[in-house]
Design a protein around this motif. Structure first.
Motif, PDB file in Angstrom:
ATOM      1  N   ALA A  56      39.830  42.400  55.891  1.00 42.17           N
ATOM      2  CA  ALA A  56      40.890  43.069  56.658  1.00 42.17           C
ATOM      3  C   ALA A  56      41.782  42.102  57.419  1.00 42.17           C
ATOM      4  O   ALA A  56      42.824  42.510  57.943  1.00 42.17           O
ATOM      5  CB  ALA A  56      40.263  44.074  57.620  1.00 42.17           C
ATOM      6  N   ASP A  92      45.169  37.424  53.832  1.00 38.19           N
ATOM      7  CA  ASP A  92      46.584  37.385  53.459  1.00 38.19           C
ATOM      8  C   ASP A  92      47.013  38.688  52.773  1.00 38.19           C
ATOM      9  O   ASP A  92      48.059  39.264  53.092  1.00 38.19           O
ATOM     10  CB  ASP A  92      46.782  36.175  52.522  1.00 38.19           C
ATOM     11  CG  ASP A  92      48.162  36.127  51.932  1.00 38.19           C
ATOM     12  OD1 ASP A  92      49.101  35.847  52.695  1.00 38.19           O
ATOM     13  OD2 ASP A  92      48.309  36.387  50.721  1.00 38.19           O
ATOM     14  N   ALA A  95      45.651  41.646  52.947  1.00 39.13           N
ATOM     15  CA  ALA A  95      45.637  42.755  53.900  1.00 39.13           C
ATOM     16  C   ALA A  95      46.904  42.737  54.756  1.00 39.13           C
ATOM     17  O   ALA A  95      47.532  43.777  54.978  1.00 39.13           O
ATOM     18  CB  ALA A  95      44.394  42.673  54.777  1.00 39.13           C
ATOM     19  N   ASP A 100      29.723  39.289  58.678  1.00 37.82           N
ATOM     20  CA  ASP A 100      29.673  38.332  57.569  1.00 37.82           C
ATOM     21  C   ASP A 100      29.092  39.089  56.385  1.00 37.82           C
ATOM     22  O   ASP A 100      27.964  39.604  56.470  1.00 37.82           O
ATOM     23  CB  ASP A 100      28.798  37.119  57.942  1.00 37.82           C
ATOM     24  CG  ASP A 100      28.818  36.065  56.843  1.00 37.82           C
ATOM     25  OD1 ASP A 100      28.962  36.438  55.645  1.00 37.82           O
ATOM     26  OD2 ASP A 100      28.712  34.874  57.158  1.00 37.82           O
ATOM     27  N   LEU A 148      31.742  37.176  47.033  1.00 37.98           N
ATOM     28  CA  LEU A 148      31.171  38.036  48.085  1.00 37.98           C
ATOM     29  C   LEU A 148      30.834  39.434  47.559  1.00 37.98           C
ATOM     30  O   LEU A 148      30.223  40.230  48.266  1.00 37.98           O
ATOM     31  CB  LEU A 148      32.146  38.163  49.262  1.00 37.98           C
ATOM     32  CG  LEU A 148      32.332  36.911  50.128  1.00 37.98           C
ATOM     33  CD1 LEU A 148      33.384  37.156  51.205  1.00 37.98           C
ATOM     34  CD2 LEU A 148      31.006  36.505  50.778  1.00 37.98           C
ATOM     35  N   LYS A 184      41.169  41.536  42.006  1.00 37.94           N
ATOM     36  CA  LYS A 184      40.935  40.480  41.036  1.00 37.94           C
ATOM     37  C   LYS A 184      40.696  39.160  41.790  1.00 37.94           C
ATOM     38  O   LYS A 184      41.077  39.082  42.965  1.00 37.94           O
ATOM     39  CB  LYS A 184      42.115  40.367  40.076  1.00 37.94           C
ATOM     40  CG  LYS A 184      43.364  39.737  40.707  1.00 37.94           C
ATOM     41  CD  LYS A 184      44.262  39.086  39.685  1.00 37.94           C
ATOM     42  CE  LYS A 184      45.106  38.051  40.355  1.00 37.94           C
ATOM     43  NZ  LYS A 184      45.975  37.268  39.587  1.00 37.94           N
TER      44      LYS A 184
END
Ligand code: NAP
Length: 479
Positions: free
Chosen positions: A13, A16, A18, A87, A118, A142
């Motif tokens: 959030a 870049d 976002a 995290d 992640l 992507k």
């Protein structure tokens, strides 16, 4: 399961994407009352904001990236936002995130705007935190892997928690109005479809040209390159929409079934059907720019340009090359599809000294959304010295033709579809895998043949070999 989400959980959030796209898109949807009144948006990332701190952060992003005339409802939009620091690797932290998200009355939409490494821990955390139930759907940015194998790993991890009908893989090109208009052009008009085949089309060109260099994407781009960054996803999606058979309906299954059939017919290219390049110092728009190696700070074999002569082994397209070309530091920012028709089989004007030029359909996506069909017309005159013909454009500037409706950016459309659960403009797993299979084959052929990128000067249209690639087939790139 059909539901309209009343909670949106946004990972990444503070990133870049976002700031530039997601928050402005959500704010625009809010302003136009397109999202449910009770939609709550929870942002998460590692930065230790509280709700008020994140609202401030979001306000600054909106002031920077949203046009002033679209910011009218910003204050009420910000009230929808809350924030939970996390995290994504910290499985234990998802309990607090789940508490923050609370119990949606209809359902939850999750958007992962984070790096794909992640995705696995995030899915595990969402499962542990009870956030992956049957009324949760997930959107994935992507890149989905760097090869067929790694994309399968990601897709398997996602599939452990989310079935395909609740998994929304984003290719933001599919959210672009002109890309959807390609379907209207092909399937809402009678005149193209009878000609849309090898008997009448000589070749197709798809160009995605950027003027920018590495920008801030050093770490990501050098591990990817033009083939994986652009061709694997956006360009193959464009190719699939140009080449697919007419679907029976405008729905997710029908359209994606047809796209995947096309992607599976891509013939493996030979080494002489691809050209790779890497830019060296040059000039863009009169301004000097450094070479890729200088921007990167080291030597690299990553291609910043690729041109491919692709073939589809099916009845409709046998023998019709699809030329794909993308690169950084090219002379102009331009995304376009050129459909080059064949010449008339017999010209009645030849004996009168006139030449016919084959028709061409140009579908321009960037910087302007235009559709231009070139037609032959007679040059006015008494023709005492013979008939003169000239190719003239039939032009539709979409901005002029549709000045009324609000112009939407791709993420407005895609976020709304995610909230409402419409998968038509999202990429299905079998499509992603067919795309990777073809791309992996190209990379293997480069590795097997010791192909390394040729230099090209920033501000040029790539290595001269790219020109030779088309000219061997009697074709010139559209410039
Ligand atoms: P970015 O600016 O690097 O942002 C990454 C986001 O992830 C930040 O909010 C960051 O916040 C968060 N993050 C990083 N590590 C984290 C962790 N361990 N736990 C939780 N959150 C973490 O990247 P981006 O440009 O926004 O791109 C996001 C994704 O979209 C990427 O996969 C990218 O490839 C894709 N994408 C981006 C664009 C674009 O135009 N930017 C276009 C297409 C696709 P904290 O540092 O506060 O944790």
């Amino acid at each position: 399961m059909s539901f309209t989400a009343d909670r949106l959980l946004l990972f990444g959030a503070t990133g870049d994407l976002a700031q530039r796209m997601l928050l402005p898109s959500l704010c625009a949807l809010h302003a136009d009352k397109l999202v449910p009144d009770d939609l709550e948006i929870v942002g998460t990332a590692r930065q230790p904001f509280d709700d008020a701190g994140y609202r401030n952060f979001a306000r600054e992003a909106l002031e920077k990236f949203m046009p002033p005339e679209r910011r009218g409802s910003m204050a009420t939009f910000l009230n929808r936002l809350t924030y939970q620091p996390l995290d994504a690797n910290d499985i234990a932290g998802y309990a607090a995130l789940a508490e923050k998200v609370g119990q949606p009355s209809q359902g939850l939409a999750i958007f992962l705007s984070t790096a794909p490494n992640l995705f696995e821990p995030t899915i595990a955390g969402l499962t542990a935190g009870g956030l992956a139930g049957s009324t949760t759907r997930i959107g994935l940015e992507k890149p989905l892997g760097t090869s067929l194998e790694t994309s399968r790993e990601i897709n398997d991890a996602v599939a452990r928690a989310f079935p395909e009908d609740r998994t929304f893989r984003i290719d933001h090109y599919l959210g672009k109005e002109t890309v959807q208009n390609l379907l209207a052009l092909r399937f809402a008009n009678i005149m193209f479809e009878p000609l849309w085949n090898a008997a009448h089309i000589d070749h197709v060109q798809i160009t995605v040209a950027e003027t920018v260099g590495l920008e801030g994407r050093v770490g990501f781009y050098d591990g990817a390159g033009a083939l994986r960054d652009m061709v694997q996803n956006h360009m193959l999606q464009l190719l699939a929409l140009v080449a697919m058979e007419p679907p029976a309906n405008f729905n997710a299954t029908a359209i994606r079934d047809e796209k995947v059939k096309v992607l599976r017919t891509l013939r493996q290219v030979t080494p002489d059907e691809t050209v790779t390049g890497q830019y060296r110092a040059g000039a863009i728009g009169g301004q000097p720019v450094p070479g890729y190696d200088e921007e990167l700070g080291k030597d690299s074999d990553t291609e910043t340009f690729v041109a491919i002569k692709a073939h589809l082994d099916n009845w409709r397209w046998k023998g019709v090359p699809f030329y794909l070309r993308t690169g950084k530091r090219l002379p102009e920012r331009r995304t376009e599809i050129v459909v080059q028709f064949r010449n008339v089989p017999h010209s009645i004007f030849a004996g009168k000294g006139a030449q016919t030029v084959p028709n061409q359909l140009l579908i321009s996506l960037q910087p302007h959304e235009d559709i231009r069909l070139s037609l032959m017309a007679k040059v006015p005159g008494l023709d005492r010295d013979g008939i003169r013909l000239r190719s003239v454009p039939l032009d539709i500037a979409m901005d002029d033709a549709f000045a009324g409706p609000t112009k939407r950016i791709a993420y407005e459309r895609l976020l709304l579809d995610l909230i409402e659960g419409d998968q038509t403009l999202f990429v299905r797993r079998d499509e992603v895998e067919a795309q990777w299979e073809w791309i992996d084959g190209i990379r293997a052929s480069w590795a097997g043949n010791g192909v390394t990128p040729k230099n090209y000067t920033a501000g040029s249209w790539g290595p001269s070999a790219a020109i030779a690639l088309t000219e061997r087939g009697g074709v010139t790139w559209h410039e």
